[in-house]
Structure formats: structure tokens, C-alpha cells
Design an enzyme around this catalytic site. Structure first.
Site, PDB file in Angstrom:
ATOM      1  N   TYR A 135      27.121  -5.447  45.901  1.00  0.00           N
ATOM      2  CA  TYR A 135      28.108  -6.127  46.660  1.00  0.00           C
ATOM      3  C   TYR A 135      29.281  -6.760  46.107  1.00  0.00           C
ATOM      4  CZ  TYR A 135      25.388  -7.080  51.078  1.00  0.00           C
ATOM      5  OH  TYR A 135      25.134  -6.995  52.278  1.00  0.00           O
ATOM      6  N   ASP A 227      11.694   1.300  49.394  1.00  0.00           N
ATOM      7  CA  ASP A 227      11.222   2.052  50.511  1.00  0.00           C
ATOM      8  C   ASP A 227       9.902   1.907  51.038  1.00  0.00           C
ATOM      9  OD1 ASP A 227      10.449   3.249  48.199  1.00  0.00           O
ATOM     10  OD2 ASP A 227      10.840   5.313  48.377  1.00  0.00           O
ATOM     11  N   ASP A 255      16.749  -8.440  57.575  1.00  0.00           N
ATOM     12  CA  ASP A 255      16.831  -8.028  59.041  1.00  0.00           C
ATOM     13  C   ASP A 255      15.462  -7.780  59.440  1.00  0.00           C
ATOM     14  OD1 ASP A 255      19.624  -8.837  58.895  1.00  0.00           O
ATOM     15  OD2 ASP A 255      20.286  -7.219  59.937  1.00  0.00           O
TER      16      ASP A 255
HETATM   17  C1  IPM Z   1      24.055 -11.286  55.856  1.00  0.00           C
HETATM   18  C2  IPM Z   1      25.119 -10.527  56.482  1.00  0.00           C
HETATM   19  C3  IPM Z   1      26.481 -10.529  55.404  1.00  0.00           C
HETATM   20  C4  IPM Z   1      25.831  -9.834  54.230  1.00  0.00           C
HETATM   21  C5  IPM Z   1      27.586  -9.773  55.923  1.00  0.00           C
HETATM   22  C6  IPM Z   1      28.096 -10.720  57.180  1.00  0.00           C
HETATM   23  C7  IPM Z   1      28.568  -9.801  54.596  1.00  0.00           C
HETATM   24  O1  IPM Z   1      24.818  -9.104  56.668  1.00  0.00           O
HETATM   25  O2  IPM Z   1      24.095 -12.353  55.572  1.00  0.00           O
HETATM   26  O3  IPM Z   1      22.761 -10.878  55.656  1.00  0.00           O
HETATM   27  O4  IPM Z   1      25.962  -8.469  54.280  1.00  0.00           O
HETATM   28  O5  IPM Z   1      25.208 -10.333  53.407  1.00  0.00           O
HETATM   29 MG    MG Z   2      22.598  -8.938  56.598  1.00  0.00          MG
END
Ligand code: IPM
Ligand code: MG
Length: 362
Positions: A135, A227, A255
Site C-alpha cells: 500500500y 490462499d 472483507d
Molecule cells: C478498507 C478499504 C480501504 C483499503 C480503501 C478505501 C483505501 O478497502 O479500509 O479496507 O483498501 O484499506
Molecule cells: Mg477494504
């Protein structure tokens, strides 16, 4: 105590308004100050993270954040896109430790896309390193390739990197969280997720987490490739206790974990720095498709406000009250569309917030 309120874009303002409503009935000694962040800040000031907004967050004890982003900003130069606001806040405040607890409320087992028996009673904690990895790693950019499969072609590149101290500090956070959970009846186990079979960065990760683990003989440590971790999360999620991983793997796995709880609209998060200052936000995004319709689930943001009271404002009782109130409204059968199932009562954002307030004030 000072709380910076940054509602942002899309459904951000709607869900943050409900969380603020909930905080206000608790009658706690705090001041709030609101500022623009994300696309709306770009529209007003030409930058997604204006200096005044950053300063407000830096000077506050805690920041309550909604969400940022909208498709209409996707063609802007990257430094001006709304997502840079949240990345800039994380970086500038040094918010390296991201807590994403995935708890499946018994009332919501049927809202999960997984079978009831796989998720009933789920209570896992994902700890995501938040200021390093691919990142933020330099160098990155676009250029004309001079080597590789297609010399002379346009290429883009990012850099995955972690230093030993970055890994050490997030490992300590994970082991200490597992210890705390163990004291409250948890299993006392950390699963470190890596890709050490392919990546140097994650071989160092694995080595350092293993070393730090020796300082926590009361906590079990295991390692899993990312994975396989993705597979195990949907196969047997309850086998996890605390998961610790890097920024990008943590983004993806959290997620996936969110869906185990029934909806990403239920997943709060806390991002802390070494001074205990924190930014609290729902783990979901700005959902521009449903913005302004009054249907977004405010519970992840309300639960994020509870985490804020616990982690940054030293108000654990107030935090527990909010969590209990959320539990009560779910027991009453109130559901925003994302968690709706047959036999429950469909409500909108404001009604859900009002119900939490009602449960709090009795
Ligand atoms: C999260 C989001 C962010 C990330 C985005 C909005 C930059 O997906 O907080 O998980 O990738 O960290
Ligand atoms: Mg995210």
C-alpha cells in the site's frame, strides 16, 4: 475529550449521523468537531484530505470516520482521489494497528451466506497492519519496461516491503489482543497469515512473528498461507481466534470475514497508533449506489463508536452499553435491507439509529 467527526462521501454522512446521535444520548464529556474528507473535500477545497481536516484529526483524541469515494472521482489523478484521504490519515497519524472483529450475532445467523452451523457463535479478530506493505511501499509508478517479458512496453509497479520493527510492533499487538481475549475466555491463539512460500517480505514476516511469539508462551501461534487462510475462513471460520496479517492480505481477508457475520454493514473497525489515538470506521465503503436512500446499515458505524469509547476514550462501560443496545435491536427483529431475512422487520438507517437510542435510554 475531543472527537473529530469525518462523515465523508456516499452513505458516510447518513451512518455517521446515527452514530453521533447514539454518542450524544450517553451524556459523556466530549466535544465534537466535524470536517469534510474525501470526494466532498476535493469538491470544496481541491484536496481529499485538506490540511485543516488532517490537523483536526491529529489534535483529537479520536476520529469517527464514515466512508470515502464515488465513481465520479475515479478518473482524477491518484493523489486527488478520495481513497487518498483515508490512506493519508492512516499514514500521518501512524495508525498501524487495525482491529476488525468479526462477530456473528446469533440473531443474524440466517443473514450470513454461509450455513448456520459454520457461523453461529463466530467471534474472531482480524488484526491488519495498516501503514506498510504494498500500500505504501516505494518505489511505485509507471514507466517503460527495460526488461521483463515485454521490454519497451508500458508497465506499472508497486513495492511490497516490511521492516523488522513494523512486523514486531504489529505482532505484539496481536499477541496482547489474544492474551486479553484469553483472559475473557478466548482460546489464546494467533494465526499469522503470510505468503512466505513465495515472497521475501512474508518470509521476514513469518520469522519475526515467530520470534516475538516466544515472548508469549501462554499464546499458541500458527502460520497459514494467505490462499489457505481465505479457504479456511469460508470453510471453518470458527477455528480462528486472532488473525494477524499484512496490509493487503488483511484488506482482502477482512472483507471475506465480514460476510461471515451476515453483512459487511455489521463490521466495525479501530485503527490505532502507538499513543492510543485512534480512527474508528465501519469496514465497508461509501456504497454510492445506495447513498441518500436511507437504507444503509448504521450498525457498523455505531459499533465503531463503541470501540472508540473503549480504546481511545477510556469509557468501557459506555461502550458495553452501546453493544448491548445493538444486540437488543437485533433481538427485536429490526433489520436494514442488507441483513433482512424473512420474518424480521425491515427498517431504514434513521429508524435503526433511533431504535439503538431507544434501547439505550430505556
Ligand atoms: C478498507 C478499504 C480501504 C483499503 C480503501 C478505501 C483505501 O478497502 O479500509 O479496507 O483498501 O484499506
Ligand atoms: Mg477494504
Amino acid at each position: 475529550m475531543k472527537i473529530a467527526i469525518l462523515p465523508g462521501d456516499g452513505i458516510g454522512p447518513e451512518i455517521v449521523a446515527e452514530a453521533v446521535k447514539v454518542l450524544n444520548v450517553l451524556d459523556l464529556p466530549f466535544e465534537t468537531e466535524t470536517a469534510l474528507v474525501g470526494g466532498c473535500a476535493y469538491d470544496a477545497y481541491g484536496h481529499p484530505l485538506p490540511d485543516a481536516t488532517l490537523k483536526l484529526a491529529q489534535d483529537a483524541d479520536a476520529t469517527l470516520f464514515g466512508a470515502v469515494g464515488d465513481w465520479k472521482y475515479d478518473t482524477l489523478d491518484r493523489p486527488l482521489r478520495p481513497e487518498q484521504a483515508i490512506l493519508g490519515l492512516r499514514k500521518n497519524l501512524g495508525l498501524f494497528a487495525n482491529f476488525r472483529p468479526a462477530i456473528c450475532y446469533p440473531q443474524l445467523v440466517d443473514a450470513s451466506s454461509l450455513k448456520r452451523e459454520l457461523v453461529a457463535g463466530l467471534d474472531i479478530l482480524i488484526i491488519r497492519e495498516l501503514t506498510g506493505d504494498i500500500y505504501f511501499g516505494q518505489p511505485r509508478g509507471r514507466r517503460i519496461a527495460t526488461d521483463g517479458h515485454f521490454p519497451g512496453a508500458e508497465e506499472a509497479f508497486d513495492t511490497m516491503r516490511y521492516s523488522r520493527p513494523e512486523i514486531e510492533r504489529i505482532a505484539h499487538v496481536a499477541f496482547q489482543a489474544a492474551r486479553k481475549r484469553k483472559a475473557a475466555g478466548g482460546e489464546g491463539r494467533v494465526t499469522s497469515v503470510d505468503k512466505a512460500n513465495v515472497l521475501e517480505t512474508f518470509q521476514l514476516w513469518k520469522d519475526v512473528v515467530t520470534e516475538i511469539g516466544q515472548q508469549y508462551p501462554d499464546i499458541a501461534l500458527d502460520h497459514m498461507y494467505v490462499d489457505n487462510a481465505a479457504m479456511q475462513l469460508v470453510k471453518a471460520p470458527k477455528k480462528f481466534d486472532v488473525v494477524v496479517t499484512g496490509n493487503m492480505f488483511g484488506d482482502i481477508l477482512s472483507d471475506a470475514a465480514a460476510m461471515l457475520t451476515g453483512s459487511i454493514g455489521m463490521l466495525p473497525s479501530a485503527s490505532l497508533n502507538s499513543k492510543g489515538q485512534g480512527l474508528y470506521e465501519p469496514s465497508h465503503g461509501s456504497a454510492p449506489d445506495i447513498a441518500g436512500k436511507g437504507v444503509a446499515n448504521p450498525l457498523a458505524t455505531i459499533l465503531s463508536a463503541a470501540m472508540m469509547l473503549r480504546f481511545s476514550l477510556n469509557q468501557p462501560e459506555a461502550a458495553a452499553r452501546i453493544e448491548k443496545a445493538v444486540d437488543q435491536v437485533l433481538t427485536l427483529g429490526l433489520r436494514t435491507p442488507d441483513i433482512y431475512s424473512e420474518g424480521t422487520k425491515r427498517v431504514g438507517t434513521v429508524e435503526m439509529g433511533d431504535a439503538v437510542v431507544k434501547a439505550l435510554v430505556g
